[in-house]
Design a protein around this motif. Structure first.
Motif, PDB file in Angstrom:
ATOM      1  N   UNK A  67       0.847  -1.195   0.065  1.00  0.00           N
ATOM      2  CA  UNK A  67      -0.032  -0.134   0.071  1.00  0.00           C
ATOM      3  C   UNK A  67       0.813   1.350   0.070  1.00  0.00           C
ATOM      4  N   UNK A  68       0.072   2.297  -0.173  1.00  0.00           N
ATOM      5  CA  UNK A  68       1.017   3.759   0.154  1.00  0.00           C
ATOM      6  C   UNK A  68       1.622   3.798   1.539  1.00  0.00           C
ATOM      7  N   UNK A  69       2.651   4.022   1.753  1.00  0.00           N
ATOM      8  CA  UNK A  69       3.309   4.478   2.931  1.00  0.00           C
ATOM      9  C   UNK A  69       4.067   2.891   3.285  1.00  0.00           C
ATOM     10  N   UNK A  70       3.841   1.959   2.406  1.00  0.00           N
ATOM     11  CA  UNK A  70       4.633   0.653   2.588  1.00  0.00           C
ATOM     12  C   UNK A  70       6.043   0.920   2.280  1.00  0.00           C
ATOM     13  N   UNK A  71       7.221   0.343   3.024  1.00  0.00           N
ATOM     14  CA  UNK A  71       8.329   0.125   2.638  1.00  0.00           C
ATOM     15  C   UNK A  71       8.790  -0.636   1.421  1.00  0.00           C
ATOM     16  N   UNK A  72       7.588  -1.243   0.815  1.00  0.00           N
ATOM     17  CA  UNK A  72       7.642  -1.896  -0.398  1.00  0.00           C
ATOM     18  C   UNK A  72       6.931  -1.415  -1.482  1.00  0.00           C
ATOM     19  N   UNK A  73       6.376  -0.125  -1.161  1.00  0.00           N
ATOM     20  CA  UNK A  73       5.817   0.472  -2.481  1.00  0.00           C
ATOM     21  C   UNK A  73       6.816   1.043  -3.450  1.00  0.00           C
ATOM     22  N   UNK A  74       6.311   0.589  -4.669  1.00  0.00           N
ATOM     23  CA  UNK A  74       7.350   0.737  -5.834  1.00  0.00           C
ATOM     24  C   UNK A  74       6.527   1.150  -7.228  1.00  0.00           C
ATOM     25  N   UNK A  75       6.279   2.300  -7.348  1.00  0.00           N
ATOM     26  CA  UNK A  75       5.447   2.648  -8.472  1.00  0.00           C
ATOM     27  C   UNK A  75       6.264   2.169  -9.975  1.00  0.00           C
ATOM     28  N   UNK A  76       5.763   1.709 -11.023  1.00  0.00           N
ATOM     29  CA  UNK A  76       6.530   1.566 -12.206  1.00  0.00           C
ATOM     30  C   UNK A  76       6.464   2.913 -12.787  1.00  0.00           C
ATOM     31  N   UNK A  77       7.802   3.563 -12.899  1.00  0.00           N
ATOM     32  CA  UNK A  77       8.086   4.742 -13.291  1.00  0.00           C
ATOM     33  C   UNK A  77       7.463   5.339 -14.580  1.00  0.00           C
ATOM     34  N   UNK A  78       7.963   4.520 -15.676  1.00  0.00           N
ATOM     35  CA  UNK A  78       7.686   5.111 -16.951  1.00  0.00           C
ATOM     36  C   UNK A  78       6.183   5.325 -17.520  1.00  0.00           C
ATOM     37  N   UNK A  79       5.555   4.007 -17.406  1.00  0.00           N
ATOM     38  CA  UNK A  79       3.934   4.490 -17.707  1.00  0.00           C
ATOM     39  C   UNK A  79       3.461   5.270 -16.663  1.00  0.00           C
ATOM     40  N   UNK A  80       3.762   5.378 -15.511  1.00  0.00           N
ATOM     41  CA  UNK A  80       2.796   6.151 -14.385  1.00  0.00           C
ATOM     42  C   UNK A  80       3.181   7.473 -14.790  1.00  0.00           C
ATOM     43  N   UNK A  81       4.404   8.174 -15.103  1.00  0.00           N
ATOM     44  CA  UNK A  81       4.746   9.466 -15.260  1.00  0.00           C
ATOM     45  C   UNK A  81       4.174   9.802 -16.794  1.00  0.00           C
TER      46      UNK A  81
END
Ligand SMILES: [Zn+2]
Ligand SMILES: [Zn+2]
Length: 447
Positions: free
Chosen positions: A416-430
């Motif tokens: 979830x948000x605030x998790x130490x494991x939260x890792x957005x997928x940069x390119x498609x997200x941006x």
């Protein structure tokens, strides 16, 4: 077919082409910037700063926006604690007569030690306000928000002939501590800078696929109010309870009593949450202490519901103490925080509808998802000044679509948000974030 009909036919035939071309130019501009944006994101991700300390992040945002031609003011924001600096960045671009639109991105990170194992993971450690050493991580994805703001800022300069009015880009400090938006307003955000007719923002989402955006008309996030309760009793020996007023037993009764607020007093159609998140009292097996301290958070959408819940907490707590015979001068103290409080986020339905239509046209209807509200909180709502300025926040999908699919199939939850494991997928997200925010501003400020 007369000439006019013929001309009309030609115009109508050409229109979709024009629309497609306009769309293509946004797409092409995003593509030509995406590599830089991913670099910027990774740099920001590796250098997170806690709330009230966004010094380097804000300086970077200011420098970038200034180089694009915006009129930039730094260090905006006044907190109640004079030792905290306001690191707000306000960038203004005037482009003729037209609406004033504010786009907000929050910049702060969290005291979380990153465990994603990514090559660009944060290794930053610092001391928090209490003097404890903590890891720091952009675990809420505010680095995505900042990068999206910078990408949008650049595209809107390149597309300056397609919009008119005054654009205000806001780098907000201290969202996680929910005092940043109020600090900006206290420092004259709407007096020193153009007051917006409309304000918009996005937040990344830890359940929605990258490539999609989520829309929530009306209440989207709840208000949040923190409360401290001090239950006072009369302490004594654990073997002689008859000579005491036991605050541990009172606390237990209070906690159970509070459960009836949402289940018995509140309309089931008006969401509310009462959570006791902390209870502390006592030191030894055989000592009945003098007091027990509780910490609560209350969530609600409607202000009248929030007020009623707070009044119920006070009534139930003092009532239980009274029933137990606690003397008046030892009555419980219920303290509603004046700083750890934030208003609900209400997405103006008409504004949200306009954004949704622009997104459907620009991103494809399949990529625009209507989402349910949540009881989490944000302080973006303050920028709407009690709904006198229409505001809307939309969700930006940030998760690898394969992981969303896998999670749905296996029932495993995603970080979830605030998790130490939260890792957005940069390119498609941006890519989607910059595109969506640019399309949103173009819609609201179109010529
Ligand atoms: Zn957060
Ligand atoms: Zn956040």
């Amino acid at each position: 077919m007369n000439f006019r009909a013929k001309l009309l036919g030609l115009i109508c035939a050409a229109l979709p082409v024009l629309v497609v071309n306009a769309q293509q130019s946004v797409d092409a501009l995003v593509e030509s910037n995406i590599a830089n944006l991913v670099d910027t994101y990774k740099t920001l991700h590796a250098a997170p700063e806690l709330s009230h300390r966004e010094e380097k992040t804000s300086a970077f945002v200011a420098k970038e926006l200034r180089s694009l031609g915006y009129t930039v003011t730094e260090r905006v924001g006044k907190f109640e604690q004079p030792e905290w600096n306001g690191y707000g960045v306000v960038a203004v671009m005037k482009n003729g007569a037209g609406p004033t639109v504010l786009v907000r991105a929050d910049m702060d990170a969290l005291p979380v030690e990153e465990k994603t194992g990514l090559s660009y993971a944060s290794k930053v450690r610092t001391k928090n306000d209490a003097g404890q050493e903590v890891g720091v991580m952009h675990a809420c994805g505010h680095d995505i928000h900042v990068t999206t703001l910078l990408g949008t800022a650049k595209l809107l300069v390149e597309l300056k002939d397609r919009w008119h009015g005054t654009l205000v880009l806001l780098g907000q400090p201290a969202e996680e501590t929910i005092d940043g938006a109020r600090a900006l307003l206290r420092d004259g955000l709407y007096a020193r800078f153009p007051k917006p007719d409309l304000a918009i923002a996005l937040h990344d989402n830890a359940e929605l696929e990258a490539g999609k955006v989520g829309i929530v008309p009306g209440f989207a996030l709840a208000s949040s109010t923190n409360i401290d309760i001090k239950i006072r009793g009369i302490g004594g020996h654990g073997s002689k309870p008859d000579a005491t007023k036991d605050p541990i037993v009172l606390a237990a009764q209070v906690i159970l009593g509070l459960q009836t607020i949402v289940s018995r007093e509140n309309s089931p159609l008006d969401p509310a949450v009462v959570t006791v998140g902390s209870i502390h009292g006592g030191t030894r097996y055989n000592i009945i202490p003098d007091e027990v301290n509780l910490q609560l958070t209350v969530r609600a959408y409607k202000e009248e519901v929030r007020k009623r819940v707070l009044a119920s907490i006070e009534r139930i707590t003092t009532g239980i103490a009274m029933a137990a015979g606690v003397p008046n001068d030892r009555a419980p103290i219920v303290k509603v925080s004046e700083t750890e409080v934030t208003a609900a986020t209400y997405n103006d339905p008409a504004l949200t509808e306009r954004l949704a239509a622009a997104f459907e046209k620009g991103l494809g209807a399949d990529n625009v998802v209507k989402m349910a509200p949540i009881m989490g909180s944000e302080d973006f709502g303050y920028l709407g000044l009690d709904r006198t300025i229409p505001t809307a926040m939309f969700w930006l999908g940030a998760v690898d679509p394969a992981k969303v699919k896998q999670s749905k199939e296996t029932g495993t939850t995603l970080p979830s948000l605030h998790s130490a494991l939260f890792a957005p997928l940069p390119e498609p997200t941006l890519r989607t974030g910059v595109k969506a925010m640019t399309l949103a501003v173009l819609e609201l400020m179109k010529k």
